[in-house]
Motif scaffolding. Structure first.
Motif, PDB file in Angstrom:
ATOM      1  N   SER A   7       0.819  -1.206   0.000  1.00 25.88           N
ATOM      2  CA  SER A   7       0.000   0.000   0.000  1.00 25.88           C
ATOM      3  C   SER A   7       0.853   1.255   0.000  1.00 25.88           C
ATOM      4  CB  SER A   7      -0.937   0.010   1.213  1.00 25.88           C
ATOM      5  OG  SER A   7      -0.190  -0.001   2.421  1.00 25.88           O
ATOM      6  N   TYR A   8       2.095   1.178   0.515  1.00 29.25           N
ATOM      7  CA  TYR A   8       2.942   2.350   0.546  1.00 29.25           C
ATOM      8  C   TYR A   8       3.534   2.669  -0.809  1.00 29.25           C
ATOM      9  CZ  TYR A   8       2.180   2.369   5.458  1.00 29.25           C
ATOM     10  OH  TYR A   8       1.554   2.421   6.674  1.00 29.25           O
ATOM     11  N   ASP A   9       3.449   1.745  -1.729  1.00 31.64           N
ATOM     12  CA  ASP A   9       3.892   2.027  -3.084  1.00 31.64           C
ATOM     13  C   ASP A   9       2.806   2.735  -3.895  1.00 31.64           C
ATOM     14  OD1 ASP A   9       6.346   0.786  -2.631  1.00 31.64           O
ATOM     15  OD2 ASP A   9       5.503  -1.180  -3.101  1.00 31.64           O
ATOM     16  N   SER A  10       1.554   2.546  -3.493  1.00 33.02           N
ATOM     17  CA  SER A  10       0.445   3.058  -4.287  1.00 33.02           C
ATOM     18  C   SER A  10       0.185   4.535  -4.055  1.00 33.02           C
ATOM     19  CB  SER A  10      -0.830   2.269  -3.963  1.00 33.02           C
ATOM     20  OG  SER A  10      -1.273   2.566  -2.649  1.00 33.02           O
ATOM     21  N   GLY A  11       0.579   5.024  -2.872  1.00 32.47           N
ATOM     22  CA  GLY A  11       0.296   6.414  -2.543  1.00 32.47           C
ATOM     23  C   GLY A  11      -1.131   6.626  -2.091  1.00 32.47           C
ATOM     24  N   ASP A  12      -1.934   5.531  -1.954  1.00 32.11           N
ATOM     25  CA  ASP A  12      -3.332   5.672  -1.573  1.00 32.11           C
ATOM     26  C   ASP A  12      -3.508   5.863  -0.069  1.00 32.11           C
ATOM     27  OD1 ASP A  12      -4.075   5.353  -4.189  1.00 32.11           O
ATOM     28  OD2 ASP A  12      -4.298   3.177  -4.023  1.00 32.11           O
ATOM     29  N   GLU A  13      -2.566   5.367   0.740  1.00 28.98           N
ATOM     30  CA  GLU A  13      -2.699   5.429   2.185  1.00 28.98           C
ATOM     31  C   GLU A  13      -1.892   6.592   2.743  1.00 28.98           C
ATOM     32  OE1 GLU A  13      -4.561   3.558   4.043  1.00 28.98           O
ATOM     33  OE2 GLU A  13      -5.244   2.195   2.479  1.00 28.98           O
ATOM     34  N   PRO A  14      -2.402   7.240   3.812  1.00 31.80           N
ATOM     35  CA  PRO A  14      -1.598   8.291   4.443  1.00 31.80           C
ATOM     36  C   PRO A  14      -0.333   7.695   5.030  1.00 31.80           C
ATOM     37  CG  PRO A  14      -3.484   7.722   5.812  1.00 31.80           C
ATOM     38  CD  PRO A  14      -3.681   7.008   4.505  1.00 31.80           C
ATOM     39  N   ARG A  15       0.752   8.384   4.879  1.00 35.26           N
ATOM     40  CA  ARG A  15       2.009   7.892   5.415  1.00 35.26           C
ATOM     41  C   ARG A  15       2.669   8.993   6.238  1.00 35.26           C
ATOM     42  NH1 ARG A  15       5.186   6.309   0.261  1.00 35.26           N
ATOM     43  NH2 ARG A  15       3.074   6.111  -0.535  1.00 35.26           N
ATOM     44  N   PRO A  16       3.439   8.643   7.217  1.00 35.44           N
ATOM     45  CA  PRO A  16       4.128   9.666   8.011  1.00 35.44           C
ATOM     46  C   PRO A  16       5.278  10.286   7.227  1.00 35.44           C
ATOM     47  CG  PRO A  16       4.795   7.471   8.720  1.00 35.44           C
ATOM     48  CD  PRO A  16       3.702   7.280   7.709  1.00 35.44           C
ATOM     49  N   ARG A  17       5.394  11.587   7.323  1.00 37.72           N
ATOM     50  CA  ARG A  17       6.551  12.254   6.736  1.00 37.72           C
ATOM     51  C   ARG A  17       7.789  12.032   7.590  1.00 37.72           C
ATOM     52  NH1 ARG A  17       5.694  18.401   6.099  1.00 37.72           N
ATOM     53  NH2 ARG A  17       7.622  18.168   4.890  1.00 37.72           N
ATOM     54  N   HIS A  18       7.587  12.049   8.908  1.00 38.55           N
ATOM     55  CA  HIS A  18       8.697  11.976   9.856  1.00 38.55           C
ATOM     56  C   HIS A  18       8.431  10.839  10.842  1.00 38.55           C
ATOM     57  CE1 HIS A  18      11.436  14.392  12.880  1.00 38.55           C
ATOM     58  NE2 HIS A  18      11.731  13.092  12.849  1.00 38.55           N
ATOM     59  N   VAL A  19       9.302   9.855  10.850  1.00 41.77           N
ATOM     60  CA  VAL A  19       9.231   8.734  11.786  1.00 41.77           C
ATOM     61  C   VAL A  19      10.368   8.873  12.790  1.00 41.77           C
ATOM     62  CG1 VAL A  19       9.362   6.226  12.061  1.00 41.77           C
ATOM     63  CG2 VAL A  19       8.174   7.203  10.079  1.00 41.77           C
ATOM     64  N   ALA A  20      10.040   8.838  14.064  1.00 38.49           N
ATOM     65  CA  ALA A  20      11.043   8.879  15.131  1.00 38.49           C
ATOM     66  C   ALA A  20      11.009   7.554  15.874  1.00 38.49           C
ATOM     67  CB  ALA A  20      10.767  10.041  16.081  1.00 38.49           C
ATOM     68  N   ILE A  21      12.176   7.024  16.214  1.00 37.78           N
ATOM     69  CA  ILE A  21      12.240   5.706  16.839  1.00 37.78           C
ATOM     70  C   ILE A  21      13.115   5.750  18.083  1.00 37.78           C
ATOM     71  CG2 ILE A  21      12.816   3.272  16.544  1.00 37.78           C
ATOM     72  CD1 ILE A  21      12.454   3.564  13.572  1.00 37.78           C
ATOM     73  N   ILE A  22      12.562   5.238  19.184  1.00 38.58           N
ATOM     74  CA  ILE A  22      13.340   4.988  20.401  1.00 38.58           C
ATOM     75  C   ILE A  22      13.811   3.544  20.314  1.00 38.58           C
ATOM     76  CG2 ILE A  22      13.310   4.908  22.920  1.00 38.58           C
ATOM     77  CD1 ILE A  22      11.016   6.951  22.842  1.00 38.58           C
ATOM     78  N   MET A  23      15.095   3.380  20.066  1.00 34.25           N
ATOM     79  CA  MET A  23      15.669   2.057  19.811  1.00 34.25           C
ATOM     80  C   MET A  23      16.025   1.413  21.152  1.00 34.25           C
ATOM     81  SD  MET A  23      18.137   3.096  16.597  1.00 34.25           S
ATOM     82  CE  MET A  23      19.151   4.174  17.622  1.00 34.25           C
ATOM     83  N   ASP A  24      15.108   0.632  21.698  1.00 31.59           N
ATOM     84  CA  ASP A  24      15.262   0.129  23.065  1.00 31.59           C
ATOM     85  C   ASP A  24      15.355  -1.397  23.070  1.00 31.59           C
ATOM     86  OD1 ASP A  24      15.439   0.245  25.816  1.00 31.59           O
ATOM     87  OD2 ASP A  24      13.277   0.362  26.130  1.00 31.59           O
ATOM     88  N   GLY A  25      16.148  -1.927  23.994  1.00 34.45           N
ATOM     89  CA  GLY A  25      16.172  -3.367  24.223  1.00 34.45           C
ATOM     90  C   GLY A  25      17.448  -4.071  23.831  1.00 34.45           C
ATOM     91  N   ASN A  26      18.492  -3.342  23.474  1.00 39.11           N
ATOM     92  CA  ASN A  26      19.742  -4.002  23.087  1.00 39.11           C
ATOM     93  C   ASN A  26      20.296  -4.877  24.203  1.00 39.11           C
ATOM     94  OD1 ASN A  26      19.631  -2.697  20.622  1.00 39.11           O
ATOM     95  ND2 ASN A  26      21.201  -1.188  21.117  1.00 39.11           N
ATOM     96  N   GLY A  27      20.323  -4.330  25.407  1.00 35.80           N
ATOM     97  CA  GLY A  27      20.872  -5.077  26.533  1.00 35.80           C
ATOM     98  C   GLY A  27      20.060  -6.307  26.874  1.00 35.80           C
ATOM     99  N   ARG A  28      18.744  -6.181  26.856  1.00 32.82           N
ATOM    100  CA  ARG A  28      17.887  -7.326  27.171  1.00 32.82           C
ATOM    101  C   ARG A  28      17.944  -8.383  26.072  1.00 32.82           C
ATOM    102  NH1 ARG A  28      12.682  -3.932  28.303  1.00 32.82           N
ATOM    103  NH2 ARG A  28      14.004  -2.347  27.337  1.00 32.82           N
ATOM    104  N   TRP A  29      18.110  -7.935  24.822  1.00 31.20           N
ATOM    105  CA  TRP A  29      18.291  -8.884  23.719  1.00 31.20           C
ATOM    106  C   TRP A  29      19.530  -9.737  23.966  1.00 31.20           C
ATOM    107  CZ3 TRP A  29      22.187  -9.893  20.246  1.00 31.20           C
ATOM    108  CH2 TRP A  29      21.858 -10.635  19.102  1.00 31.20           C
ATOM    109  N   ALA A  30      20.618  -9.091  24.380  1.00 33.49           N
ATOM    110  CA  ALA A  30      21.861  -9.819  24.631  1.00 33.49           C
ATOM    111  C   ALA A  30      21.726 -10.735  25.851  1.00 33.49           C
ATOM    112  CB  ALA A  30      23.007  -8.823  24.841  1.00 33.49           C
ATOM    113  N   ARG A  31      21.129 -10.226  26.906  1.00 32.24           N
ATOM    114  CA  ARG A  31      20.991 -11.030  28.123  1.00 32.24           C
ATOM    115  C   ARG A  31      20.166 -12.283  27.876  1.00 32.24           C
ATOM    116  NH1 ARG A  31      19.413  -7.249  31.202  1.00 32.24           N
ATOM    117  NH2 ARG A  31      17.157  -7.637  31.231  1.00 32.24           N
ATOM    118  N   ALA A  32      19.116 -12.171  27.057  1.00 35.67           N
ATOM    119  CA  ALA A  32      18.275 -13.330  26.754  1.00 35.67           C
ATOM    120  C   ALA A  32      19.052 -14.417  26.022  1.00 35.67           C
ATOM    121  CB  ALA A  32      17.066 -12.897  25.923  1.00 35.67           C
TER     122      ALA A  32
END
Length: 248
Positions: A7-32
């Motif tokens: 759907s993101y190729d079609s341009g029919d759906e609203p899409r965010p101009r700006h995406v912000a990401i809190i990249m969390d969980g690196n330590g817990r990924w390693a501990r697991a």
């Protein structure tokens, strides 16, 4: 991008101009996995590469990644040193590729406290990619939302004190122009991985009307499908910006 998210190729759906990401969980990924925390941070860099590629393919204009907060200095010295080392290696190895893909690089956050060689690498990256316009990659480094707001308030107060600005001229738009994100659209979509449901002093002013999506996966496992799913969820939401539905 998988066909199920075409759907993101079609341009029919609203899409965010700006995406912000809190990249969390690196330590817990390693501990697991019985691995040291640094292994999670290293694998997290791979997730960064995947996400930049996926965001560009999805037509995102601005991607902001919360890579190191102003509070992260409180972590053990060895871990901070490892994170700074990863940052050095990323800037040395990836910026030429970003430039080749017409991606602009920008840093937000306090430069005080960062090593001189890191600042040099950041300056070189911003200069090299400054004219690129396919997408803007913003690295939030040594960043805190409250600190960003306080700095803007100080600068506005100084401008008023010097007679360069009238107090009545200060409104939302002007205040935004004093923030570290000046010139960028506010985030439409904020994603946090690892299952935590808080924004942790990230883009507090800018995310006033951002749609928030919380993902249970740890950051090192985040991939293009997860970004597409978050964007699909964004597309299905009704954005009201403080008003009631349908203007009522």
């Amino acid at each position: 991008m998988p066909a199920s998210h075409s759907s993101y190729d079609s341009g029919d759906e609203p899409r965010p101009r700006h995406v912000a990401i809190i990249m969390d969980g690196n330590g817990r990924w390693a501990r697991a996995r019985g691995l040291p925390r640094v292994a999670g941070h290293r694998q997290g860099v791979e997730a960064v590469r995947r996400t930049i590629k996926a965001a560009g393919e999805a037509g995102v204009e601005v991607l902001t990644l919360y890579s190191f907060s102003s509070e992260n200095w409180r972590r053990p010295r060895a871990e901070v040193d490892e994170l700074m080392g990863l940052l050095r290696r990323y800037l040395k190895s990836e910026i030429a590729d970003l430039h080749g893909r017409n991606i602009r690089f920008r840093m937000i956050g306090e430069r005080d406290g960062l090593a001189a060689d890191i600042l040099t690498l950041i300056d070189e990256a911003e200069r090299m990619t400054g004219s690129n316009d396919a997408m803007t990659l913003v690295l939030a480094l040594n960043y805190g939302g409250r600190q960003d707001i306080a700095r803007a308030a100080r600068n506005i107060a100084e401008s008023v004190h010097r007679g360069l600005l009238r107090p009545e001229a200060v409104d939302d738009e002007l205040f935004s122009s004093y923030l570290s994100t000046a010139g960028l659209p506010d985030p439409d979509l904020l994603i946090r991985t690892s299952g935590e449901k808080r924004i942790s002093n990230f883009l507090l002013w800018q995310c006033a009307y951002a749609e928030m999506v919380f993902i249970d996966k740890f950051w090192p496992d985040f991939d293009a499908d997860d970004l597409a799913a978050a964007m699909d969820e964004f597309a299905g939401r009704e954005r009201r910006f403080g008003s009631t539905a349908n203007g009522r």
